[in-house]
Motif scaffolding. Structure first.
Motif, PDB file in Angstrom:
ATOM      1  N   SER A  21      52.383  13.649  53.894  1.00  0.00           N
ATOM      2  CA  SER A  21      51.934  14.068  55.223  1.00  0.00           C
ATOM      3  C   SER A  21      53.045  14.861  55.885  1.00  0.00           C
ATOM      4  N   VAL A  23      53.967  17.492  59.524  1.00  0.00           N
ATOM      5  CA  VAL A  23      53.616  18.022  60.835  1.00  0.00           C
ATOM      6  C   VAL A  23      54.233  19.405  60.944  1.00  0.00           C
ATOM      7  N   LEU A  24      53.401  20.417  61.120  1.00  0.00           N
ATOM      8  CA  LEU A  24      53.896  21.787  61.230  1.00  0.00           C
ATOM      9  C   LEU A  24      54.584  21.996  62.568  1.00  0.00           C
ATOM     10  N   SER A  26      55.129  24.853  64.101  1.00  0.00           N
ATOM     11  CA  SER A  26      54.502  25.912  64.895  1.00  0.00           C
ATOM     12  C   SER A  26      53.307  25.421  65.699  1.00  0.00           C
ATOM     13  N   SER A  27      52.476  24.539  65.118  1.00  0.00           N
ATOM     14  CA  SER A  27      51.249  24.138  65.796  1.00  0.00           C
ATOM     15  C   SER A  27      51.179  22.653  66.128  1.00  0.00           C
ATOM     16  N   GLY A  28      52.040  21.844  65.535  1.00  0.00           N
ATOM     17  CA  GLY A  28      51.974  20.401  65.724  1.00  0.00           C
ATOM     18  C   GLY A  28      50.866  19.763  64.905  1.00  0.00           C
ATOM     19  N   LYS A  29      50.195  20.549  64.075  1.00  0.00           N
ATOM     20  CA  LYS A  29      49.085  20.065  63.266  1.00  0.00           C
ATOM     21  C   LYS A  29      49.604  19.183  62.134  1.00  0.00           C
ATOM     22  N   LYS A  30      48.936  18.042  61.939  1.00  0.00           N
ATOM     23  CA  LYS A  30      49.311  17.126  60.865  1.00  0.00           C
ATOM     24  C   LYS A  30      48.442  17.414  59.643  1.00  0.00           C
ATOM     25  N   ILE A  31      49.095  17.565  58.496  1.00  0.00           N
ATOM     26  CA  ILE A  31      48.403  17.850  57.243  1.00  0.00           C
ATOM     27  C   ILE A  31      48.696  16.706  56.279  1.00  0.00           C
ATOM     28  N   TYR A  56      58.395  22.371  58.767  1.00  0.00           N
ATOM     29  CA  TYR A  56      57.869  21.109  59.262  1.00  0.00           C
ATOM     30  C   TYR A  56      58.779  20.472  60.297  1.00  0.00           C
TER      31      TYR A  56
END
Length: 88
Positions: A21, A23-24, A26-31, A56
């Protein structure tokens, strides 16, 4: 660059379940990504985790294996000239 290197020292195939897992920044999006790896007897596998300083904000890596394996965390510069290896 960050890598995980896994070695299967046993005489049987190892089935490894991984969960990664991140967290980017740039966007705070969790992948979250999950994979199943099959490492043959006396074989190995290496995969890139990414560059934590630029891509990240933070990440975590977890794995379980059907057989005992040896894992190493490898950190290097972009040209792979300077390398640090830590046993996990």
């Amino acid at each position: 660059k960050n890598f995980v290197f896994m070695i299967n020292p046993s005489n049987n195939n190892a089935i490894i379940k991984t969960k990664f897992s991140k967290v980017l920044k740039s966007s705070g999006k969790k992948i979250i990504s999950c994979d199943i790896l099959n490492i043959p007897s006396k074989g190995s596998n290496m995969f890139r985790l990414g560059n934590s300083k630029t891509e990240y904000g933070r990440y975590s890596f977890m794995c379980t294996s059907s057989m005992p394996i040896k894992c190493y965390f490898i950190i290097s510069d972009n040209n792979l000239h300077n390398i640090s290896v830590d046993h996990m």
